[in-house]
Design a protein around this motif. Structure first.
Motif, PDB file in Angstrom:
ATOM      1  N   GLY A   1      20.978   8.145   2.146  1.00 42.17           N
ATOM      2  CA  GLY A   1      21.526   7.837   3.468  1.00 42.17           C
ATOM      3  C   GLY A   1      21.586   6.361   3.774  1.00 42.17           C
ATOM      4  N   PHE A   2      21.219   5.543   2.785  1.00 38.34           N
ATOM      5  CA  PHE A   2      21.271   4.087   2.985  1.00 38.34           C
ATOM      6  C   PHE A   2      22.319   3.471   2.060  1.00 38.34           C
ATOM      7  CE2 PHE A   2      16.377   3.784   4.126  1.00 38.34           C
ATOM      8  CZ  PHE A   2      16.577   4.612   5.216  1.00 38.34           C
TER       9      PHE A   2
ATOM     10  N   GLU B   1      19.161   1.713  -3.097  1.00 41.46           N
ATOM     11  CA  GLU B   1      20.245   1.399  -2.163  1.00 41.46           C
ATOM     12  C   GLU B   1      20.161  -0.048  -1.672  1.00 41.46           C
ATOM     13  OE1 GLU B   1      19.073   5.024  -0.064  1.00 41.46           O
ATOM     14  OE2 GLU B   1      21.157   5.661  -0.138  1.00 41.46           O
TER      15      GLU B   1
ATOM     16  N   GLU C   1      16.672  11.885  -3.497  1.00 39.62           N
ATOM     17  CA  GLU C   1      16.819  12.535  -2.181  1.00 39.62           C
ATOM     18  C   GLU C   1      17.090  14.028  -2.244  1.00 39.62           C
ATOM     19  OE1 GLU C   1      18.149   9.599  -2.946  1.00 39.62           O
ATOM     20  OE2 GLU C   1      17.864   8.184  -1.294  1.00 39.62           O
TER      21      GLU C   1
ATOM     22  N   ALA D   1       9.963   1.844  -2.967  1.00 38.20           N
ATOM     23  CA  ALA D   1       9.893   3.262  -3.361  1.00 38.20           C
ATOM     24  C   ALA D   1      10.667   4.172  -2.412  1.00 38.20           C
ATOM     25  CB  ALA D   1       8.446   3.705  -3.478  1.00 38.20           C
ATOM     26  N   GLY D   2      11.612   3.613  -1.669  1.00 40.05           N
ATOM     27  CA  GLY D   2      12.470   4.459  -0.830  1.00 40.05           C
ATOM     28  C   GLY D   2      12.150   4.356   0.635  1.00 40.05           C
TER      29      GLY D   2
ATOM     30  N   LYS E   1       0.836  -1.214   0.000  1.00 40.50           N
ATOM     31  CA  LYS E   1       0.000   0.000   0.000  1.00 40.50           C
ATOM     32  C   LYS E   1       0.873   1.267   0.000  1.00 40.50           C
ATOM     33  CE  LYS E   1      -1.100   0.200   5.018  1.00 40.50           C
ATOM     34  NZ  LYS E   1       0.236  -0.177   5.432  1.00 40.50           N
TER      35      LYS E   1
ATOM     36  N   ILE F   1      17.371  16.184   1.290  1.00 42.56           N
ATOM     37  CA  ILE F   1      18.290  15.308   2.034  1.00 42.56           C
ATOM     38  C   ILE F   1      19.322  14.733   1.058  1.00 42.56           C
ATOM     39  CG2 ILE F   1      16.670  14.756   3.886  1.00 42.56           C
ATOM     40  CD1 ILE F   1      16.063  12.087   2.429  1.00 42.56           C
TER      41      ILE F   1
ATOM     42  N   LYS G   1       6.697   9.773   4.843  1.00 38.86           N
ATOM     43  CA  LYS G   1       5.734  10.242   5.856  1.00 38.86           C
ATOM     44  C   LYS G   1       6.252   9.988   7.267  1.00 38.86           C
ATOM     45  CE  LYS G   1       1.999   9.302   2.620  1.00 38.86           C
ATOM     46  NZ  LYS G   1       1.069   8.256   2.158  1.00 38.86           N
TER      47      LYS G   1
ATOM     48  N   LEU H   1      17.882   6.287  11.913  1.00 37.24           N
ATOM     49  CA  LEU H   1      17.272   5.640  10.735  1.00 37.24           C
ATOM     50  C   LEU H   1      18.351   5.158   9.764  1.00 37.24           C
ATOM     51  CD1 LEU H   1      14.691   5.028   9.019  1.00 37.24           C
ATOM     52  CD2 LEU H   1      14.868   7.356   8.130  1.00 37.24           C
ATOM     53  N   SER H   2      19.306   6.023   9.479  1.00 39.90           N
ATOM     54  CA  SER H   2      20.372   5.655   8.542  1.00 39.90           C
ATOM     55  C   SER H   2      21.211   4.503   9.093  1.00 39.90           C
ATOM     56  CB  SER H   2      21.251   6.881   8.264  1.00 39.90           C
ATOM     57  OG  SER H   2      22.376   6.515   7.515  1.00 39.90           O
TER      58      SER H   2
ATOM     59  N   ALA I   1       7.589   1.113   0.710  1.00 35.90           N
ATOM     60  CA  ALA I   1       8.486   2.095   1.336  1.00 35.90           C
ATOM     61  C   ALA I   1       9.005   1.544   2.664  1.00 35.90           C
ATOM     62  CB  ALA I   1       7.746   3.415   1.558  1.00 35.90           C
TER      63      ALA I   1
ATOM     64  N   MET J   1       9.473   9.747   8.206  1.00 37.52           N
ATOM     65  CA  MET J   1      10.691  10.486   8.597  1.00 37.52           C
ATOM     66  C   MET J   1      10.548  12.005   8.487  1.00 37.52           C
ATOM     67  SD  MET J   1      13.381   9.771   5.511  1.00 37.52           S
ATOM     68  CE  MET J   1      12.817   9.755   3.819  1.00 37.52           C
TER      69      MET J   1
HETATM   70  C1  HXC Z   1       5.975   6.972   1.955  1.00 40.84           C
HETATM   71  C2  HXC Z   1       5.147   6.383  -0.096  1.00 40.84           C
HETATM   72  C3  HXC Z   1       6.441   6.416  -0.660  1.00 40.84           C
HETATM   73  C4  HXC Z   1       7.525   6.729   0.202  1.00 40.84           C
HETATM   74  C5  HXC Z   1       5.042   5.904  -2.210  1.00 40.84           C
HETATM   75  N1  HXC Z   1       4.323   6.061  -1.097  1.00 40.84           N
HETATM   76  N2  HXC Z   1       6.348   6.111  -1.970  1.00 40.84           N
HETATM   77  N3  HXC Z   1       4.923   6.660   1.195  1.00 40.84           N
HETATM   78  N4  HXC Z   1       7.225   7.013   1.490  1.00 40.84           N
HETATM   79  N5  HXC Z   1       8.768   6.759  -0.213  1.00 40.84           N
HETATM   80  C6  HXC Z   1       2.871   5.932  -0.950  1.00 40.84           C
HETATM   81  C7  HXC Z   1       2.160   7.146  -1.490  1.00 40.84           C
HETATM   82  O1  HXC Z   1       2.155   8.177  -0.551  1.00 40.84           O
HETATM   83  C8  HXC Z   1       0.771   6.583  -1.742  1.00 40.84           C
HETATM   84  O2  HXC Z   1       0.065   6.486  -0.538  1.00 40.84           O
HETATM   85  C9  HXC Z   1       1.067   5.162  -2.212  1.00 40.84           C
HETATM   86  O3  HXC Z   1       2.364   4.863  -1.738  1.00 40.84           O
HETATM   87  C10 HXC Z   1       1.062   5.051  -3.717  1.00 40.84           C
HETATM   88  O4  HXC Z   1       1.958   5.996  -4.265  1.00 40.84           O
HETATM   89  P1  HXC Z   1       1.544   7.080  -5.363  1.00 40.84           P
HETATM   90  O5  HXC Z   1       2.489   8.237  -5.238  1.00 40.84           O
HETATM   91  O6  HXC Z   1       0.090   7.384  -5.306  1.00 40.84           O
HETATM   92  O7  HXC Z   1       1.818   6.276  -6.699  1.00 40.84           O
HETATM   93  P2  HXC Z   1       2.242   6.846  -8.137  1.00 40.84           P
HETATM   94  O8  HXC Z   1       1.493   8.105  -8.418  1.00 40.84           O
HETATM   95  O9  HXC Z   1       2.131   5.711  -9.073  1.00 40.84           O
HETATM   96  O10 HXC Z   1       3.774   7.269  -7.987  1.00 40.84           O
HETATM   97  C11 HXC Z   1       4.748   6.291  -7.681  1.00 40.84           C
HETATM   98  C12 HXC Z   1       6.082   6.986  -7.228  1.00 40.84           C
HETATM   99  C13 HXC Z   1       5.762   7.968  -6.085  1.00 40.84           C
HETATM  100  C14 HXC Z   1       6.702   7.712  -8.429  1.00 40.84           C
HETATM  101  C15 HXC Z   1       7.033   5.866  -6.809  1.00 40.84           C
HETATM  102  O11 HXC Z   1       5.010   7.275  -5.089  1.00 40.84           O
HETATM  103  C16 HXC Z   1       6.971   8.550  -5.462  1.00 40.84           C
HETATM  104  O12 HXC Z   1       7.608   9.447  -6.033  1.00 40.84           O
HETATM  105  N6  HXC Z   1       7.326   8.096  -4.241  1.00 40.84           N
HETATM  106  C17 HXC Z   1       8.410   8.627  -3.467  1.00 40.84           C
HETATM  107  C18 HXC Z   1       9.723   8.198  -4.038  1.00 40.84           C
HETATM  108  C19 HXC Z   1      10.891   8.821  -3.296  1.00 40.84           C
HETATM  109  O13 HXC Z   1      11.083  10.038  -3.264  1.00 40.84           O
HETATM  110  N7  HXC Z   1      11.725   7.963  -2.642  1.00 40.84           N
HETATM  111  C20 HXC Z   1      12.876   8.380  -1.946  1.00 40.84           C
HETATM  112  C21 HXC Z   1      12.564   8.545  -0.510  1.00 40.84           C
HETATM  113  S1  HXC Z   1      13.958   9.193   0.337  1.00 40.84           S
HETATM  114  P3  HXC Z   1      -1.355   7.210  -0.324  1.00 40.84           P
HETATM  115  O14 HXC Z   1      -1.703   6.874   1.090  1.00 40.84           O
HETATM  116  O15 HXC Z   1      -1.132   8.655  -0.580  1.00 40.84           O
HETATM  117  O16 HXC Z   1      -2.237   6.572  -1.351  1.00 40.84           O
HETATM  118  C22 HXC Z   1      14.939   7.904   0.625  1.00 40.84           C
HETATM  119  C23 HXC Z   1      16.132   8.228   1.441  1.00 40.84           C
HETATM  120  C24 HXC Z   1      16.890   7.003   1.915  1.00 40.84           C
HETATM  121  O17 HXC Z   1      14.737   6.802   0.215  1.00 40.84           O
HETATM  122  C25 HXC Z   1      17.913   7.416   2.941  1.00 40.84           C
HETATM  123  C26 HXC Z   1      17.311   8.042   4.154  1.00 40.84           C
HETATM  124  C27 HXC Z   1      18.286   8.088   5.319  1.00 40.84           C
END
Ligand code: HXC
Length: 263
Positions: free
Chosen positions: A145-146, A117, A137, A67-68, A26, A142, A72, A85-86, A30, A74
């Motif tokens: 970080g992983f 990562e 990122e 998807a990372g 869902k 940011i 929400k 977290l890292s 993530a 962090m």
């Molecule tokens: C929390 C996430 C999420 C994420 C998706 N979702 N990616 N929730 N964190 N990284 C959730 C959405 O909020 C949504 O929930 C549901 O999953 C479906 O995603 P949609 O965005 O509606 O789908 P779509 O339009 O098809 O787009 C897909 C996507 C997009 C392109 C992958 O979801 C997206 O850009 N996600 C974030 C990707 C990202 O930036 N990742 C890097 C994170 S930073 P709801 O409840 O709204 O339906 C990272 C740092 C690591 O990884 C190191 C840290 C120390």
């Protein structure tokens, strides 16, 4: 599957191959803290199981590998919480390198940020033709970080890593293959079969040899060459104390199939 973990599925191995599925479809799988903890715990479990020879890591659902990190969760982290977290992710992903088993990432869709990562931490990556890979990122204020500034760099080189990180470009499977991030590409419905084909090839070979060669490659990559080749010599020689070296060479000389026991 043993359903000990809330956010990952670790299936019982079939013919020595186990599949670890990140299972939060869902949220496109993530990585929240609980999922990172589950990944680490599942990997530590795999480490102790000699009925598992190859591990395939993938994501639940048709759309996403991972998807990372969970944005929400962090979002309101302070500096101390962010460090925690890292560190947790590094400890969990680091387990992959500590496993004696060979680990294949089957990248079935989005591999963004922490997803790229996680894939980069595996021993090799097979991408679905529908996969999309990126490090978004810097667009979130940011940095990766992983492991994204470190393992990705070791895979694709400094310039490509910096380009991916600074542009946040999402690259497709073909481009990921071209830059050496994916080792193979497969159609979505053939991805798991392709991973299993490779797993079967690995399993024909001596388990300790595979494990120690993996260690030598990974450990040696971070050492100066003279120290690294010495490490290789040590491990190479160590293999001559194993039963499987006797079996492997006797099988060749006697022109018969080999029966490795991992001893
Ligand atoms: C929390 C996430 C999420 C994420 C998706 N979702 N990616 N929730 N964190 N990284 C959730 C959405 O909020 C949504 O929930 C549901 O999953 C479906 O995603 P949609 O965005 O509606 O789908 P779509 O339009 O098809 O787009 C897909 C996507 C997009 C392109 C992958 O979801 C997206 O850009 N996600 C974030 C990707 C990202 O930036 N990742 C890097 C994170 S930073 P709801 O409840 O709204 O339906 C990272 C740092 C690591 O990884 C190191 C840290 C120390």
């Amino acid at each position: 599957s043993f359903e000990k973990y809330e956010n990952v599925l670790l299936e019982e191995p079939e013919e020595g191959i186990a599949v670890l599925t990140v299972n939060r479809p869902k949220a496109l799988n993530a990585l929240n803290l609980a999922t990172l903890q589950d990944i680490g715990d599942a990997l530590r479990e795999v480490k102790g199981r000699d009925d598992i020879r190859v591990l395939i890591v993938t994501g639940a659902g048709p759309k996403s590998f991972v998807a990372g990190a969970d944005i929400k969760e962090m979002q309101n982290d302070n500096v101390t919480e962010a460090l925690k977290l890292s560190k947790l992710a590094h400890s969990s992903f680091g387990e992959i390198e500590h496993l004696p088993q060979f680990v294949i990432a089957a990248v079935n869709g989005y591999a963004l940020g922490g997803g790229c990562e996680l894939a980069s931490s595996c021993d090799m990556r097979i991408g679905s033709t529908t996969a999309k890979v990126g490090q978004p990122e810097t667009g979130l204020g940011i940095i990766p970080g992983f492991g994204g500034t470190q393992r990705l760099t070791r895979l694709v080189g400094r310039d490509k890593a910096k380009e991916m990180i600074a542009t946040c470009d999402m690259i497709d499977a073909k481009e990921a293959y071209r830059i050496g991030l994916f080792d193979e590409i497969a159609e979505p419905d053939e991805l798991m079969d392709k991973a299993k084909d490779i797993a079967h090839k690995v399993m024909k070979n001596a388990p300790l040899s595979v494990a120690r060669a993996k260690y030598s490659v990974d450990r040696g990559a971070d050492l100066p060459l003279d120290v690294a080749v010495d490490l290789e010599s040590q491990i190479w020689a160590e293999m001559f104390g194993t039963e499987d070296q006797k079996e492997g060479m006797a099988g060749f000389v006697e022109k018969r199939p080999k029966h490795f026991t991992g001893k």
